[in-house]
Design an enzyme around this catalytic site. Structure first.
Site, mmCIF file in Angstrom:
data_model
loop_
_atom_site.group_PDB
_atom_site.id
_atom_site.type_symbol
_atom_site.label_atom_id
_atom_site.label_comp_id
_atom_site.label_asym_id
_atom_site.label_seq_id
_atom_site.Cartn_x
_atom_site.Cartn_y
_atom_site.Cartn_z
ATOM 1 N N HIS A 32 0.821 -1.221 0.000
ATOM 2 C CA HIS A 32 0.000 0.000 0.000
ATOM 3 C C HIS A 32 0.854 1.270 0.000
ATOM 4 C CE1 HIS A 32 -3.741 -2.315 1.698
ATOM 5 N NE2 HIS A 32 -3.524 -2.550 0.417
ATOM 6 N N THR A 75 -4.024 -7.582 11.190
ATOM 7 C CA THR A 75 -4.845 -6.952 10.148
ATOM 8 C C THR A 75 -6.280 -7.440 10.264
ATOM 9 O OG1 THR A 75 -5.166 -6.660 7.756
ATOM 10 C CG2 THR A 75 -3.998 -8.643 8.431
ATOM 11 N N CYS A 102 4.957 11.389 -8.388
ATOM 12 C CA CYS A 102 4.721 12.596 -9.180
ATOM 13 C C CYS A 102 3.613 12.338 -10.197
ATOM 14 C CB CYS A 102 5.990 13.021 -9.905
ATOM 15 S SG CYS A 102 5.728 14.471 -10.942
#
Ligand code: BJW
Length: 235
Positions: free
Chosen positions: A109, A176, A117
């Site tokens: 992630h 998680t 950019c």
């Protein structure tokens, strides 16, 4: 345990909770403080870039005030001492695995300390705020965004991860909730490959029933104990 040669480990926000980083879905967690649609989707960023850049600037700056805990250190020890392969995949955007001593970490992630950019698509190491629209180190366009994966975007390194899942003998999921795909589906991929599956979590996750075994408790206790067990029974 003696047959284990290839381990895939998936970590989530729970492994960094005891270091002082907020998880997402707990009471008082990040998604209670901020609407997920506003700060973790490309649409939210398009609507209000200042809000999103400020949110990630705050979380990047907070990394200076936290430290890895015994769970991060234990996984680094496993990577260093286990005779077979260990692939460490994290959903976390913090750098606590690296600071805990892990050398090879797949950040599926993305990372807070990386910039993407929008003009030239370069990914650059990044440590400063983005709210003031600094220039891209590669093309100088003032078009940087946090290099993290939002809902609706493709996570990183999926080819490498699925390849490892197809050939692993042990899959371990740590801290998680199992609420977010594709990571939540890794346990099924590993099961299909014939791997044993183990969950280490504070409480049963959404996908607990898919694992061969679930151990409940804080990661700082469970993970070092499990690593010790692996290293003593496979050596
Ligand atoms: C402790 C502890 C302690 C606490 N010790 N434990 C319908 C069905 C299926 C899928 C979808 C669907 N609709 C949409 C989708 C796809 C969507 C999705 O999954 N949505 C769900 C809401 C259903 N997924 C995506 O869009 C993903 N992309 C995608 O699917 O691309 C297409 C694709 C196709 C085919 C193959 C591959 C891809 C992208 C998902 C991006 C997620 N991004 C975020 C933000 C990242 C940047 C940031 O950090 O801000 O990632 S959201 C957030 O959730 C973050 C996390 O990495 C992720 C998972 O959270 P995590 O780590 O599980 O945290 P928590 O808080 O949920 O849980 C913490 C756990 O720790 C708890 O269980 C606690 O008990 C435990 N714990 N303290 C041990 N001390």
């Amino acid at each position: 345990m003696t047959q284990i040669k290839r381990i895939v480990i998936l970590t989530g926000a729970g492994i960094s909770a005891e270091s002082g980083i907020d998880t997402f879905r707990a009471a008082g967690g990040l998604w209670e403080q901020h609407r997920v649609e506003d700060v973790a989707t490309p649409e939210g960023f398009a609507r209000n870039p200042d809000l999103v850049l400020g949110f990630y600037d705050m979380r990047r700056a907070a990394l200076a005030h936290v430290a890895p805990n015994p769970a991060h250190a234990a996984l680094a020890r496993l990577q260093g001492e286990f005779a077979g392969d260990v692939l460490l995949v994290t959903q976390n955007v913090d750098d606590l695995h690296e600071r805990g001593g892990s050398r090879q970490v797949l950040h599926m992630h993305g990372e807070l300390k990386s910039a993407l950019c929008l003009a030239c698509e370069a990914r650059s190491p990044w440590h400063a705020p983005m709210l003031d629209r600094p220039p891209c180190p590669v093309c100088a366009a003032p078009s940087l965004r946090p290099d993290v994966v939002w809902f609706g975007e493709m996570p990183y390194e999926m080819g490498r991860i699925y390849q490892a899942l197809e050939t692993c003998d042990l899959f371990v999921s740590i801290g998680t909730s199992g609420a977010v795909y594709p990571a939540a589906g890794f346990v099924e991929e590993a099961r299909r490959a014939g791997a044993r599956t183990l969950e280490l979590n504070l409480e049963p996750s959404e996908g607990s029933h898919r694992f061969d075994e679930s151990r409940l408790g804080p990661a700082s206790v469970l993970v070092p104990a499990w690593v010790e067990e692996v290293l003593t029974t496979t050596s």
